[in-house]
Motif scaffolding. Sequence first.
Motif, mmCIF file in Angstrom:
data_model
loop_
_atom_site.group_PDB
_atom_site.id
_atom_site.type_symbol
_atom_site.label_atom_id
_atom_site.label_comp_id
_atom_site.label_asym_id
_atom_site.label_seq_id
_atom_site.Cartn_x
_atom_site.Cartn_y
_atom_site.Cartn_z
ATOM 1 N N HIS A 184 0.836 -1.190 0.000
ATOM 2 C CA HIS A 184 0.000 0.000 0.000
ATOM 3 C C HIS A 184 0.880 1.252 0.000
ATOM 4 O O HIS A 184 2.053 1.191 0.370
ATOM 5 C CB HIS A 184 -0.972 0.017 1.188
ATOM 6 N N ILE A 185 0.294 2.353 -0.430
ATOM 7 C CA ILE A 185 1.006 3.630 -0.415
ATOM 8 C C ILE A 185 0.967 4.172 0.999
ATOM 9 O O ILE A 185 -0.105 4.332 1.596
ATOM 10 C CB ILE A 185 0.399 4.626 -1.414
ATOM 11 N N ARG A 186 2.124 4.419 1.558
ATOM 12 C CA ARG A 186 2.249 4.924 2.930
ATOM 13 C C ARG A 186 2.263 6.444 2.973
ATOM 14 O O ARG A 186 1.825 7.050 3.937
ATOM 15 C CB ARG A 186 3.542 4.401 3.555
ATOM 16 N N TRP A 187 2.834 7.058 1.942
ATOM 17 C CA TRP A 187 2.961 8.515 1.879
ATOM 18 C C TRP A 187 3.343 8.894 0.469
ATOM 19 O O TRP A 187 3.959 8.112 -0.255
ATOM 20 C CB TRP A 187 4.040 8.995 2.858
ATOM 21 N N GLN A 188 2.978 10.117 0.077
ATOM 22 C CA GLN A 188 3.454 10.659 -1.190
ATOM 23 C C GLN A 188 3.446 12.170 -1.108
ATOM 24 O O GLN A 188 2.644 12.753 -0.387
ATOM 25 C CB GLN A 188 2.626 10.162 -2.363
ATOM 26 N N GLY A 189 4.392 12.787 -1.819
ATOM 27 C CA GLY A 189 4.434 14.232 -1.802
ATOM 28 C C GLY A 189 5.706 14.793 -2.395
ATOM 29 O O GLY A 189 6.504 14.092 -3.008
ATOM 30 N N ALA A 190 5.853 16.109 -2.188
ATOM 31 C CA ALA A 190 7.015 16.829 -2.708
ATOM 32 C C ALA A 190 8.293 16.280 -2.083
ATOM 33 O O ALA A 190 8.303 15.849 -0.927
ATOM 34 C CB ALA A 190 6.879 18.316 -2.404
ATOM 35 N N ALA A 191 9.369 16.298 -2.880
ATOM 36 C CA ALA A 191 10.636 15.734 -2.431
ATOM 37 C C ALA A 191 11.795 16.625 -2.874
ATOM 38 O O ALA A 191 11.598 17.675 -3.481
ATOM 39 C CB ALA A 191 10.798 14.319 -2.986
ATOM 40 N N LYS A 192 12.960 16.165 -2.600
ATOM 41 C CA LYS A 192 14.222 16.858 -2.883
ATOM 42 C C LYS A 192 14.264 17.458 -4.284
ATOM 43 O O LYS A 192 13.843 16.820 -5.258
ATOM 44 C CB LYS A 192 15.355 15.843 -2.697
ATOM 45 N N GLU B 40 12.655 19.707 -5.913
ATOM 46 C CA GLU B 40 11.366 19.872 -6.600
ATOM 47 C C GLU B 40 10.875 18.590 -7.262
ATOM 48 O O GLU B 40 10.093 18.628 -8.223
ATOM 49 C CB GLU B 40 11.440 21.010 -7.620
ATOM 50 N N GLY B 41 11.318 17.452 -6.749
ATOM 51 C CA GLY B 41 10.863 16.167 -7.264
ATOM 52 C C GLY B 41 9.613 15.700 -6.552
ATOM 53 O O GLY B 41 8.986 16.435 -5.788
ATOM 54 N N HIS B 42 9.244 14.454 -6.793
ATOM 55 C CA HIS B 42 8.061 13.845 -6.186
ATOM 56 C C HIS B 42 8.426 12.431 -5.739
ATOM 57 O O HIS B 42 9.142 11.720 -6.450
ATOM 58 C CB HIS B 42 6.908 13.789 -7.190
ATOM 59 N N THR B 43 7.930 12.028 -4.575
ATOM 60 C CA THR B 43 8.221 10.702 -4.030
ATOM 61 C C THR B 43 6.940 10.012 -3.605
ATOM 62 O O THR B 43 6.027 10.649 -3.077
ATOM 63 C CB THR B 43 9.171 10.799 -2.821
ATOM 64 N N VAL B 44 6.883 8.699 -3.814
ATOM 65 C CA VAL B 44 5.813 7.847 -3.295
ATOM 66 C C VAL B 44 6.471 6.763 -2.462
ATOM 67 O O VAL B 44 7.383 6.088 -2.930
ATOM 68 C CB VAL B 44 4.989 7.205 -4.441
ATOM 69 N N HIS B 45 6.009 6.612 -1.217
ATOM 70 C CA HIS B 45 6.475 5.525 -0.350
ATOM 71 C C HIS B 45 5.462 4.386 -0.475
ATOM 72 O O HIS B 45 4.291 4.569 -0.153
ATOM 73 C CB HIS B 45 6.557 5.971 1.111
ATOM 74 N N VAL B 46 5.915 3.218 -0.917
ATOM 75 C CA VAL B 46 5.039 2.069 -1.122
ATOM 76 C C VAL B 46 5.655 0.846 -0.460
ATOM 77 O O VAL B 46 6.854 0.622 -0.548
ATOM 78 C CB VAL B 46 4.783 1.819 -2.628
ATOM 79 N N GLY B 47 4.835 0.071 0.240
ATOM 80 C CA GLY B 47 5.333 -1.132 0.896
ATOM 81 C C GLY B 47 4.368 -1.632 1.940
ATOM 82 O O GLY B 47 3.150 -1.519 1.784
ATOM 83 N N THR B 48 4.926 -2.143 3.021
ATOM 84 C CA THR B 48 4.132 -2.646 4.144
ATOM 85 C C THR B 48 4.234 -1.656 5.293
ATOM 86 O O THR B 48 4.899 -0.635 5.173
ATOM 87 C CB THR B 48 4.661 -4.021 4.600
ATOM 88 N N ASP B 49 3.611 -1.978 6.409
ATOM 89 C CA ASP B 49 3.722 -1.104 7.572
ATOM 90 C C ASP B 49 5.133 -1.111 8.153
ATOM 91 O O ASP B 49 5.527 -0.158 8.813
ATOM 92 C CB ASP B 49 2.715 -1.515 8.651
ATOM 93 N N ALA B 50 5.910 -2.156 7.869
ATOM 94 C CA ALA B 50 7.247 -2.286 8.457
ATOM 95 C C ALA B 50 8.377 -1.837 7.526
ATOM 96 O O ALA B 50 9.386 -1.322 7.994
ATOM 97 C CB ALA B 50 7.486 -3.736 8.888
ATOM 98 N N GLN B 51 8.233 -2.057 6.218
ATOM 99 C CA GLN B 51 9.274 -1.693 5.257
ATOM 100 C C GLN B 51 8.630 -1.089 4.017
ATOM 101 O O GLN B 51 7.482 -1.398 3.698
ATOM 102 C CB GLN B 51 10.104 -2.907 4.808
#
Length: 126
Positions: free
Chosen positions: A29-37, A39-50
């Motif tokens: 599942h997507i844990r977080w997404q937003g603006a990044a270093k 002016e880039g964009h990041t999506v955090h995807v994985g489990t609750d642990a990693q």
Amino acid sequence: MTAHLEHANFTVSDPAATAAWMCDLFGWHIRWQGAAKDEGHTVHVGTDAQYLALYAPKASQKPQRSSYTTIGGLNHLAVTTDDLDALETRIKAHGFMTGNHADYEPGRRFYFHDHDNIEYEVVQYG
């Protein structure tokens, strides 16, 4: 004391698209997404642990030579599954080609490349 891997961060062309197929194939599942270093964009995807941090810079760059010949290059990411054959069928249904199948101690594996030519290893132990 033992350290545990929390996340890895790497650059992709489309974080949302990569996260979407990872959620579908791996059950993440997507844990977080937003603006990044820078002016880039990041999506955090994985489990609750990693998770994987999928980063795209504001201006995309051309891929470099093989990661296996680049110091600091990402060679592949590996995931484990309880049903190698079923996951391979689903991966192929997403349009990815699988290869380099092998039985080895202690399990079985195959590899595939995504749209950014990132290599993934899929392993079933036991």
